[in-house]
Design a protein around this motif. Structure first.
Motif, PDB file in Angstrom:
ATOM      1  N   ASN A 121       0.779  -1.341   0.065  1.00  0.00           N
ATOM      2  CA  ASN A 121      -0.043  -0.018  -0.210  1.00  0.00           C
ATOM      3  C   ASN A 121       0.924   1.292  -0.032  1.00  0.00           C
ATOM      4  O   ASN A 121       1.788   1.134   0.514  1.00  0.00           O
ATOM      5  CB  ASN A 121      -0.790  -0.158   1.167  1.00  0.00           C
ATOM      6  CG  ASN A 121      -1.766   1.205   1.539  1.00  0.00           C
ATOM      7  OD1 ASN A 121      -2.102   1.857   0.478  1.00  0.00           O
ATOM      8  ND2 ASN A 121      -1.840   1.513   2.756  1.00  0.00           N
ATOM      9  N   LEU A 122       0.380   2.438  -0.707  1.00  0.00           N
ATOM     10  CA  LEU A 122       1.116   3.354  -1.033  1.00  0.00           C
ATOM     11  C   LEU A 122       1.062   4.723  -0.135  1.00  0.00           C
ATOM     12  O   LEU A 122       1.783   5.406   0.274  1.00  0.00           O
ATOM     13  CB  LEU A 122       1.035   4.041  -2.265  1.00  0.00           C
ATOM     14  CG  LEU A 122       1.702   2.997  -3.424  1.00  0.00           C
ATOM     15  CD1 LEU A 122       1.036   3.294  -4.869  1.00  0.00           C
ATOM     16  CD2 LEU A 122       3.309   2.961  -3.634  1.00  0.00           C
ATOM     17  N   TRP A 164      -1.036  -4.091  -5.557  1.00  0.00           N
ATOM     18  CA  TRP A 164      -0.745  -2.747  -5.119  1.00  0.00           C
ATOM     19  C   TRP A 164      -2.054  -1.913  -4.604  1.00  0.00           C
ATOM     20  O   TRP A 164      -2.845  -2.255  -5.099  1.00  0.00           O
ATOM     21  CB  TRP A 164      -0.080  -1.871  -6.215  1.00  0.00           C
ATOM     22  CG  TRP A 164       1.026  -2.221  -6.501  1.00  0.00           C
ATOM     23  CD1 TRP A 164       1.662  -3.176  -7.657  1.00  0.00           C
ATOM     24  CD2 TRP A 164       2.534  -1.904  -6.237  1.00  0.00           C
ATOM     25  NE1 TRP A 164       2.931  -3.255  -7.549  1.00  0.00           N
ATOM     26  CE2 TRP A 164       3.480  -2.309  -6.717  1.00  0.00           C
ATOM     27  CE3 TRP A 164       2.874  -0.701  -5.115  1.00  0.00           C
ATOM     28  CZ2 TRP A 164       4.666  -2.060  -6.377  1.00  0.00           C
ATOM     29  CZ3 TRP A 164       3.925  -0.481  -4.765  1.00  0.00           C
ATOM     30  CH2 TRP A 164       5.082  -1.271  -5.525  1.00  0.00           C
ATOM     31  N   PHE A 165      -2.070  -1.267  -3.893  1.00  0.00           N
ATOM     32  CA  PHE A 165      -2.895  -0.207  -3.174  1.00  0.00           C
ATOM     33  C   PHE A 165      -2.791   1.155  -3.205  1.00  0.00           C
ATOM     34  O   PHE A 165      -1.399   1.456  -2.876  1.00  0.00           O
ATOM     35  CB  PHE A 165      -3.646  -0.896  -1.687  1.00  0.00           C
ATOM     36  CG  PHE A 165      -4.124  -2.108  -2.131  1.00  0.00           C
ATOM     37  CD1 PHE A 165      -5.141  -2.436  -2.431  1.00  0.00           C
ATOM     38  CD2 PHE A 165      -3.114  -3.223  -1.644  1.00  0.00           C
ATOM     39  CE1 PHE A 165      -5.590  -4.010  -2.697  1.00  0.00           C
ATOM     40  CE2 PHE A 165      -3.514  -4.580  -2.265  1.00  0.00           C
ATOM     41  CZ  PHE A 165      -4.638  -5.031  -2.569  1.00  0.00           C
ATOM     42  N   THR A 166      -3.586   1.985  -3.738  1.00  0.00           N
ATOM     43  CA  THR A 166      -3.022   3.333  -3.804  1.00  0.00           C
ATOM     44  C   THR A 166      -3.314   4.067  -2.474  1.00  0.00           C
ATOM     45  O   THR A 166      -2.430   4.979  -1.979  1.00  0.00           O
ATOM     46  CB  THR A 166      -3.931   4.143  -4.691  1.00  0.00           C
ATOM     47  OG1 THR A 166      -5.456   4.049  -4.425  1.00  0.00           O
ATOM     48  CG2 THR A 166      -3.966   3.920  -6.213  1.00  0.00           C
ATOM     49  N   GLY A 221      -5.338  -1.538  -6.522  1.00  0.00           N
ATOM     50  CA  GLY A 221      -6.694  -1.138  -6.084  1.00  0.00           C
ATOM     51  C   GLY A 221      -6.570  -0.061  -4.963  1.00  0.00           C
ATOM     52  O   GLY A 221      -5.651   0.581  -4.825  1.00  0.00           O
ATOM     53  N   VAL A 222      -7.722  -0.158  -4.302  1.00  0.00           N
ATOM     54  CA  VAL A 222      -7.829   0.745  -2.923  1.00  0.00           C
ATOM     55  C   VAL A 222      -8.455  -0.022  -1.685  1.00  0.00           C
ATOM     56  O   VAL A 222      -9.050  -0.995  -1.858  1.00  0.00           O
ATOM     57  CB  VAL A 222      -8.532   1.944  -3.299  1.00  0.00           C
ATOM     58  CG1 VAL A 222     -10.096   1.709  -3.711  1.00  0.00           C
ATOM     59  CG2 VAL A 222      -8.088   3.012  -2.369  1.00  0.00           C
ATOM     60  N   ILE A 223      -7.932   0.616  -0.624  1.00  0.00           N
ATOM     61  CA  ILE A 223      -8.610  -0.059   0.533  1.00  0.00           C
ATOM     62  C   ILE A 223      -9.358   0.840   1.240  1.00  0.00           C
ATOM     63  O   ILE A 223      -9.139   2.038   1.541  1.00  0.00           O
ATOM     64  CB  ILE A 223      -7.236  -0.388   1.476  1.00  0.00           C
ATOM     65  CG1 ILE A 223      -6.744  -1.766   0.886  1.00  0.00           C
ATOM     66  CG2 ILE A 223      -8.073  -1.102   2.949  1.00  0.00           C
ATOM     67  CD1 ILE A 223      -5.200  -2.300   1.409  1.00  0.00           C
ATOM     68  N   LEU A 224     -10.808   0.494   1.435  1.00  0.00           N
ATOM     69  CA  LEU A 224     -11.633   1.363   1.991  1.00  0.00           C
ATOM     70  C   LEU A 224     -12.378   0.794   3.151  1.00  0.00           C
ATOM     71  O   LEU A 224     -12.427  -0.306   3.354  1.00  0.00           O
ATOM     72  CB  LEU A 224     -12.899   1.724   0.881  1.00  0.00           C
ATOM     73  CG  LEU A 224     -12.464   2.262  -0.442  1.00  0.00           C
ATOM     74  CD1 LEU A 224     -13.631   2.448  -1.445  1.00  0.00           C
ATOM     75  CD2 LEU A 224     -11.718   3.801  -0.141  1.00  0.00           C
ATOM     76  N   ILE A 295      -8.934  -3.929  -8.058  1.00  0.00           N
ATOM     77  CA  ILE A 295      -9.200  -4.892  -6.928  1.00  0.00           C
ATOM     78  C   ILE A 295      -9.580  -4.036  -5.665  1.00  0.00           C
ATOM     79  O   ILE A 295      -9.155  -2.793  -5.636  1.00  0.00           O
ATOM     80  CB  ILE A 295      -7.824  -5.882  -6.587  1.00  0.00           C
ATOM     81  CG1 ILE A 295      -8.079  -6.602  -5.290  1.00  0.00           C
ATOM     82  CG2 ILE A 295      -6.564  -4.783  -6.247  1.00  0.00           C
ATOM     83  CD1 ILE A 295      -7.051  -7.552  -5.103  1.00  0.00           C
ATOM     84  N   LEU A 296     -10.338  -4.408  -4.792  1.00  0.00           N
ATOM     85  CA  LEU A 296     -10.904  -3.537  -3.655  1.00  0.00           C
ATOM     86  C   LEU A 296     -10.565  -4.330  -2.473  1.00  0.00           C
ATOM     87  O   LEU A 296     -11.156  -5.436  -1.998  1.00  0.00           O
ATOM     88  CB  LEU A 296     -12.381  -3.529  -3.733  1.00  0.00           C
ATOM     89  CG  LEU A 296     -13.206  -2.410  -2.754  1.00  0.00           C
ATOM     90  CD1 LEU A 296     -12.653  -1.197  -2.688  1.00  0.00           C
ATOM     91  CD2 LEU A 296     -14.561  -2.542  -3.132  1.00  0.00           C
ATOM     92  N   GLY A 297     -10.069  -3.655  -1.208  1.00  0.00           N
ATOM     93  CA  GLY A 297      -9.828  -4.242   0.075  1.00  0.00           C
ATOM     94  C   GLY A 297     -11.009  -3.512   0.784  1.00  0.00           C
ATOM     95  O   GLY A 297     -11.214  -2.323   0.602  1.00  0.00           O
TER      96      GLY A 297
END
Ligand code: BGP
Length: 473
Positions: A121-122, A164-166, A221-224, A295-297
């Motif tokens: 994750n970035l 990867w996650f933004t 993707g991103v983790i929400l 992809i979604l976390g």
């Protein structure tokens, strides 16, 4: 009672997550000051027992031992974040730090060699302070610096990273900085928060665009942090209040980052109350539309319970989503009193179904879920192991609903617990412990908890036995 084995797919991602600021410690590579270090230097009393992020879990110095502990606790995947401040130690920009590259390459290699996939994750709340000084997420210069950092990471670590996650929980810094006062620089201005939200979404899209240049096998993707929203009752006023709360807290980032579109109803409300962002171009909107999460976390801790407002709004109060609703304290709810969060495992199922039905069943996984407990030393046996049956029960109860969601066609490929080894919890520092492995704060000694043993077995056996009569649809 109807005990049966809940079988998870053979390639299900069993793992956990943490972040750079919460676990690494400063180390000796050189590192820019982060917003957390800045805040601590200004207001140490805001941090539980005045503990800063200087040392945390000391993962920087102990990463080899830690990767071995990942294996011993059944991890086949693990989420880290890469410290922007370590990678660009001048001020988040300038020249890249070769020692930071060496550190992350060594860590990721060690993980891969031990069969632990790297989820990288970035951004996990850790802005270099100098970039916060020029406006943080309200500044286009900061977006450029972030994209440069992201691009550098893809180039340097692309061969070692699985996905990867933004961002992790981009809503968190917005709520904390602009509305609820739990995040530096504690601005308290909703409209500025909307601009920062827009630029966060733009930064996410631009990082995805940069990732596509490298033709890596990984997704990005991103983790929400998402909570299903429940009205107190079926009365129209309560239902409407829940709907509006859901627009602000759930659809805001979810629609923008997964569909590339801002929720129309939410925009109407922002327009009506003169809260729209000022700096928005057509080119920005096109980048956002063209570069969505692959992809979604899903971070799930608690449900959101809402009722219609009982009291009037003061003309002098700052605009806030809470103009439209009040939080509902549901009688009989089950609480994690240490953290003040309701425990409602069925919510994880509702969340998965929402993503299945309203977001094209995008590939997803549970990226955080967990139970922070204070004074866990109470539960240590004579050998120093924490006997945390409550955490095993918590994990089983949530995973059982994840299993049910998978049976019902949800595209959920993994479960990552928060967290691996007890780590530093922002302003709560080490008050609540979440790990599968306990940390002795003085010696930094790590000891696998009973939950770590359970997790190893569940991962090896691709599931566990559970009373399915407890599952309510
Ligand atoms: C999430 C964050 C994590 C972690 C977790 C537990 O919102 O992504 O960084 O901290 O919550 O919360 P806390 O540490 O505040 O108890």
């Amino acid at each position: 009672m109807n005990i049966k084995k809940l079988n998870f797919p053979k390639d299900f991602w069993w793992g956990s997550a943490w972040s750079a600021e919460q676990a690494e410690g400063r180390g000796n590579t050189g590192k820019a000051e982060t917003n957390w270090e800045r805040w601590y230097s200004l207001e140490p009393s805001r941090f539980y027992k005045h503990i800063s992020s200087e040392v945390t879990t000391d993962h920087f110095n102990r990463y080899k031992e830690d990767v071995s502990l990942m294996k011993q606790t059944g991890h086949n995947s693990f989420r880290v974040s890469i410290s922007w401040a370590r990678m660009f130690p001048e001020d988040g920009r300038g020249s890249v730090n070769p020692e930071a590259i060496d550190f992350y390459r060594s860590l990721f290699t060690e993980m891969n060699e031990n069969g632990v996939k790297v989820f990288a994750n970035l951004y996990h709340f850790d802005m270099p302070a100098a970039l916060q000084d020029i406006g943080g997420w309200e500044s286009r210069e900061v977006i450029d610096a972030y994209v440069n950092f992201a691009d550098t990471c893809f180039k340097e670590f692309g061969d070692l990273v699985f996905h990867w996650f933004t961002f992790n929980e981009p809503l968190g810094p917005i709520l904390g900085s602009y509305m609820e006062d739990f995040h530096y620089p504690n601005i308290m201005d909703f409209k500025r928060g909307v601009q920062a939200t827009f630029f966060t979404v733009l930064a996410h899209a631009k990082a995805i665009e940069a990732h596509s240049k490298y033709n890596l096998g990984s997704k990005i993707g991103v983790i929400l942090n998402l909570s299903p929203t429940f009205p107190r009752s079926n009365q129209p006023e309560d239902v409407k209040a829940a709907h509006i709360a859901d627009l602000f807290y759930t659809r805001s980032f979810l629609d923008a980052m997964v569909k590339g579109e801002f929720n129309k109803e939410l925009i109407e409300i922002l327009k009506e109350y003169d809260q729209m962002p000022i700096d928005v171009t057509d080119a920005d909107l096109k980048v956002i539309k063209d570069n969505t999460a692959q992809i979604l976390g899903l971070n799930y801790y608690e449900p959101r319970r809402v009722k219609a407002r009982m009291t009037a709004i003061s003309n002098n109060a700052m605009f806030s989503p809470e103009w439209f609703f009040e939080h509902h304290v549901m009688p009989g709810r089950r609480m994690n009193e240490y953290r003040g969060w309701e425990i409602y495992e069925r919510g994880i199922y509702d969340l998965c179904v929402d993503i299945r039905d309203n977001y094209g069943n995008i590939e997803s996984f549970i990226s955080e879920n967990g139970m922070g407990v204070a004074n866990e030393e109470r539960f240590m046996d004579e050998k120093g192991q924490v006997i945390d049956d409550y955490r095993i029960e918590y994990i089983q109860d949530h995973l059982a609903y994840v299993w049910l969601a998978i049976q019902d066609g949800c595209n959920i490929n993994g479960y990552h617990l928060w967290t691996f080894i007890d780590c530093w919890s922002w302003i709560n520092s080490y008050k609540n412990r979440y790990g599968l492995v306990s940390l002795n704060l003085e010696t930094k000694e790590r000891t696998i908890k009973k939950s770590g043993e359970f997790y190893f077995k569940a991962s090896q056996e691709h599931g566990f036995e559970y009373d399915v009569d407890l599952l309510v649809k």
